[in-house]
Design a protein around this motif. Structure first.
Motif, PDB file in Angstrom:
ATOM      1  N   VAL A   1      20.280  37.593  24.236  1.00 17.12           N
ATOM      2  CA  VAL A   1      21.034  36.954  23.180  1.00 17.12           C
ATOM      3  C   VAL A   1      21.486  35.600  23.701  1.00 17.12           C
ATOM      4  O   VAL A   1      22.200  35.532  24.704  1.00 17.12           O
ATOM      5  CB  VAL A   1      22.263  37.801  22.776  1.00 17.12           C
ATOM      6  N   ASP A   2      21.062  34.547  23.051  1.00 21.44           N
ATOM      7  CA  ASP A   2      21.441  33.204  23.472  1.00 21.44           C
ATOM      8  C   ASP A   2      22.845  32.863  22.993  1.00 21.44           C
ATOM      9  O   ASP A   2      23.242  33.215  21.880  1.00 21.44           O
ATOM     10  CB  ASP A   2      20.465  32.170  22.916  1.00 21.44           C
ATOM     11  N   ASN A   3      23.575  32.181  23.838  1.00 20.76           N
ATOM     12  CA  ASN A   3      24.888  31.621  23.513  1.00 20.76           C
ATOM     13  C   ASN A   3      25.955  32.649  23.148  1.00 20.76           C
ATOM     14  O   ASN A   3      26.959  32.292  22.525  1.00 20.76           O
ATOM     15  CB  ASN A   3      24.764  30.574  22.401  1.00 20.76           C
ATOM     16  N   LEU A   4      25.759  33.914  23.475  1.00 17.02           N
ATOM     17  CA  LEU A   4      26.804  34.908  23.227  1.00 17.02           C
ATOM     18  C   LEU A   4      28.011  34.613  24.108  1.00 17.02           C
ATOM     19  O   LEU A   4      29.146  34.675  23.667  1.00 17.02           O
ATOM     20  CB  LEU A   4      26.285  36.317  23.490  1.00 17.02           C
ATOM     21  N   VAL A   5      27.749  34.266  25.350  1.00 19.67           N
ATOM     22  CA  VAL A   5      28.798  33.866  26.286  1.00 19.67           C
ATOM     23  C   VAL A   5      28.598  32.373  26.558  1.00 19.67           C
ATOM     24  O   VAL A   5      27.559  31.976  27.080  1.00 19.67           O
ATOM     25  CB  VAL A   5      28.716  34.665  27.597  1.00 19.67           C
ATOM     26  N   PRO A   6      29.570  31.543  26.207  1.00 20.96           N
ATOM     27  CA  PRO A   6      29.422  30.106  26.478  1.00 20.96           C
ATOM     28  C   PRO A   6      29.467  29.846  27.983  1.00 20.96           C
ATOM     29  O   PRO A   6      29.964  30.672  28.756  1.00 20.96           O
ATOM     30  CB  PRO A   6      30.624  29.487  25.770  1.00 20.96           C
ATOM     31  N   PRO A   7      28.950  28.689  28.409  1.00 19.92           N
ATOM     32  CA  PRO A   7      29.010  28.377  29.839  1.00 19.92           C
ATOM     33  C   PRO A   7      30.446  28.439  30.355  1.00 19.92           C
ATOM     34  O   PRO A   7      31.396  28.113  29.647  1.00 19.92           O
ATOM     35  CB  PRO A   7      28.468  26.949  29.912  1.00 19.92           C
ATOM     36  N   ILE A   8      30.570  28.864  31.590  1.00 15.50           N
ATOM     37  CA  ILE A   8      31.861  28.913  32.277  1.00 15.50           C
ATOM     38  C   ILE A   8      31.907  27.682  33.174  1.00 15.50           C
ATOM     39  O   ILE A   8      31.056  27.518  34.051  1.00 15.50           O
ATOM     40  CB  ILE A   8      31.987  30.203  33.104  1.00 15.50           C
ATOM     41  N   TYR A   9      32.887  26.813  32.932  1.00 17.16           N
ATOM     42  CA  TYR A   9      32.976  25.558  33.681  1.00 17.16           C
ATOM     43  C   TYR A   9      33.969  25.696  34.837  1.00 17.16           C
ATOM     44  O   TYR A   9      34.962  26.418  34.732  1.00 17.16           O
ATOM     45  CB  TYR A   9      33.394  24.420  32.749  1.00 17.16           C
ATOM     46  N   PHE A  10      33.681  24.965  35.916  1.00 15.79           N
ATOM     47  CA  PHE A  10      34.468  25.047  37.141  1.00 15.79           C
ATOM     48  C   PHE A  10      34.966  23.671  37.542  1.00 15.79           C
ATOM     49  O   PHE A  10      34.307  22.658  37.294  1.00 15.79           O
ATOM     50  CB  PHE A  10      33.623  25.629  38.273  1.00 15.79           C
ATOM     51  N   GLY A  11      36.096  23.658  38.208  1.00 14.58           N
ATOM     52  CA  GLY A  11      36.609  22.431  38.791  1.00 14.58           C
ATOM     53  C   GLY A  11      35.791  22.037  40.004  1.00 14.58           C
ATOM     54  O   GLY A  11      35.012  22.827  40.537  1.00 14.58           O
ATOM     55  N   LEU A  12      35.991  20.826  40.473  1.00 17.41           N
ATOM     56  CA  LEU A  12      35.272  20.290  41.624  1.00 17.41           C
ATOM     57  C   LEU A  12      35.494  21.178  42.844  1.00 17.41           C
ATOM     58  O   LEU A  12      36.635  21.403  43.262  1.00 17.41           O
ATOM     59  CB  LEU A  12      35.752  18.868  41.905  1.00 17.41           C
ATOM     60  N   GLY A  13      34.424  21.739  43.389  1.00 15.07           N
ATOM     61  CA  GLY A  13      34.489  22.584  44.571  1.00 15.07           C
ATOM     62  C   GLY A  13      35.070  23.965  44.345  1.00 15.07           C
ATOM     63  O   GLY A  13      35.216  24.738  45.276  1.00 15.07           O
ATOM     64  N   GLU A  14      35.390  24.322  43.103  1.00 14.76           N
ATOM     65  CA  GLU A  14      36.021  25.602  42.791  1.00 14.76           C
ATOM     66  C   GLU A  14      34.986  26.694  42.542  1.00 14.76           C
ATOM     67  O   GLU A  14      33.894  26.426  42.031  1.00 14.76           O
ATOM     68  CB  GLU A  14      36.903  25.474  41.548  1.00 14.76           C
ATOM     69  N   VAL A  15      35.355  27.951  42.865  1.00 13.90           N
ATOM     70  CA  VAL A  15      34.490  29.090  42.590  1.00 13.90           C
ATOM     71  C   VAL A  15      35.186  30.141  41.728  1.00 13.90           C
ATOM     72  O   VAL A  15      34.541  31.073  41.249  1.00 13.90           O
ATOM     73  CB  VAL A  15      33.960  29.761  43.882  1.00 13.90           C
ATOM     74  N   GLU A  16      36.481  29.999  41.526  1.00 12.83           N
ATOM     75  CA  GLU A  16      37.220  30.943  40.691  1.00 12.83           C
ATOM     76  C   GLU A  16      37.130  30.519  39.230  1.00 12.83           C
ATOM     77  O   GLU A  16      37.185  29.323  38.915  1.00 12.83           O
ATOM     78  CB  GLU A  16      38.683  31.027  41.121  1.00 12.83           C
ATOM     79  N   ILE A  17      37.027  31.495  38.341  1.00 13.08           N
ATOM     80  CA  ILE A  17      36.993  31.203  36.907  1.00 13.08           C
ATOM     81  C   ILE A  17      38.351  30.640  36.515  1.00 13.08           C
ATOM     82  O   ILE A  17      39.385  31.255  36.809  1.00 13.08           O
ATOM     83  CB  ILE A  17      36.681  32.471  36.100  1.00 13.08           C
ATOM     84  N   PRO A  18      38.388  29.485  35.870  1.00 18.04           N
ATOM     85  CA  PRO A  18      39.673  28.891  35.489  1.00 18.04           C
ATOM     86  C   PRO A  18      40.475  29.816  34.574  1.00 18.04           C
ATOM     87  O   PRO A  18      39.914  30.504  33.716  1.00 18.04           O
ATOM     88  CB  PRO A  18      39.270  27.611  34.752  1.00 18.04           C
ATOM     89  N   ALA A  19      41.779  29.825  34.762  1.00 16.37           N
ATOM     90  CA  ALA A  19      42.673  30.705  33.999  1.00 16.37           C
ATOM     91  C   ALA A  19      42.509  30.508  32.495  1.00 16.37           C
ATOM     92  O   ALA A  19      42.508  31.483  31.739  1.00 16.37           O
ATOM     93  CB  ALA A  19      44.118  30.469  34.413  1.00 16.37           C
ATOM     94  N   GLU A  20      42.333  29.272  32.059  1.00  9.52           N
ATOM     95  CA  GLU A  20      42.203  29.021  30.617  1.00  9.52           C
ATOM     96  C   GLU A  20      40.911  29.592  30.044  1.00  9.52           C
ATOM     97  O   GLU A  20      40.799  29.819  28.842  1.00  9.52           O
ATOM     98  CB  GLU A  20      42.330  27.526  30.300  1.00  9.52           C
ATOM     99  N   THR A  21      39.937  29.849  30.890  1.00  6.71           N
ATOM    100  CA  THR A  21      38.661  30.423  30.462  1.00  6.71           C
ATOM    101  C   THR A  21      38.716  31.950  30.421  1.00  6.71           C
ATOM    102  O   THR A  21      38.015  32.579  29.633  1.00  6.71           O
ATOM    103  CB  THR A  21      37.540  29.959  31.404  1.00  6.71           C
TER     104      THR A  21
END
Length: 132
Positions: A1-21
């Motif tokens: 299924v395409d686009n069911l989950v939108p891309p998860i964006y990260f801060g510079l050098g970050e690996v944790e999923i941002p809280a707002e996401t």
């Protein structure tokens, strides 16, 4: 299924999923709980800035950073959906598949992402709903 989950964006050098996401991601995952035979594949990406200092020591290069991002997202979603390990896969592509121009900060921000591919058995879901 395409686009069911939108891309998860990260801060510079970050690996944790941002809280707002996390809240939006949890809502999407909650909507997937009734699906049968869910399989998820996570594809990590980075901008083209070279890693420096502790990031270079920890991840080696942008491929390593992108793999860590994909793995973090995969682990979160696996736990949230209570999926078996074999239903999850991930890979890191580093900076080889940009979606925007790395010459701008906005473009680099868009390239620091994990994309999620989703598969599940629609036929079985339909049968269970209509014949179950």
């Amino acid at each position: 299924v395409d686009n069911l989950v939108p891309p998860i964006y990260f801060g510079l050098g970050e690996v944790e999923i941002p809280a707002e996401t996390l809240k939006r991601l949890q809502e999407i995952l909650d909507g997937m709980r009734d699906r049968t035979n869910v399989r998820l594949h996570f594809i990590g990406n980075t901008d083209n800035l070279p890693l420096r200092h502790e990031l270079l020591e920890r991840y080696g290069d942008n491929v390593g950073l992108s793999q860590e991002r994909a793995g973090t997202a995969a682990e979160y979603c696996q736990r949230a959906l209570n999926l078996p390990a074999q239903a999850i896969s991930f890979e890191g592509l580093g900076d080889t598949h940009p979606v925007a121009d790395n010459a701008t900060e906005e473009g680099r921000r868009l390239n620091r992402r994990v994309e999620v591919q989703v598969w599940y058995d629609e036929v079985l879901d339909w049968l269970m709903t209509h014949l179950g």
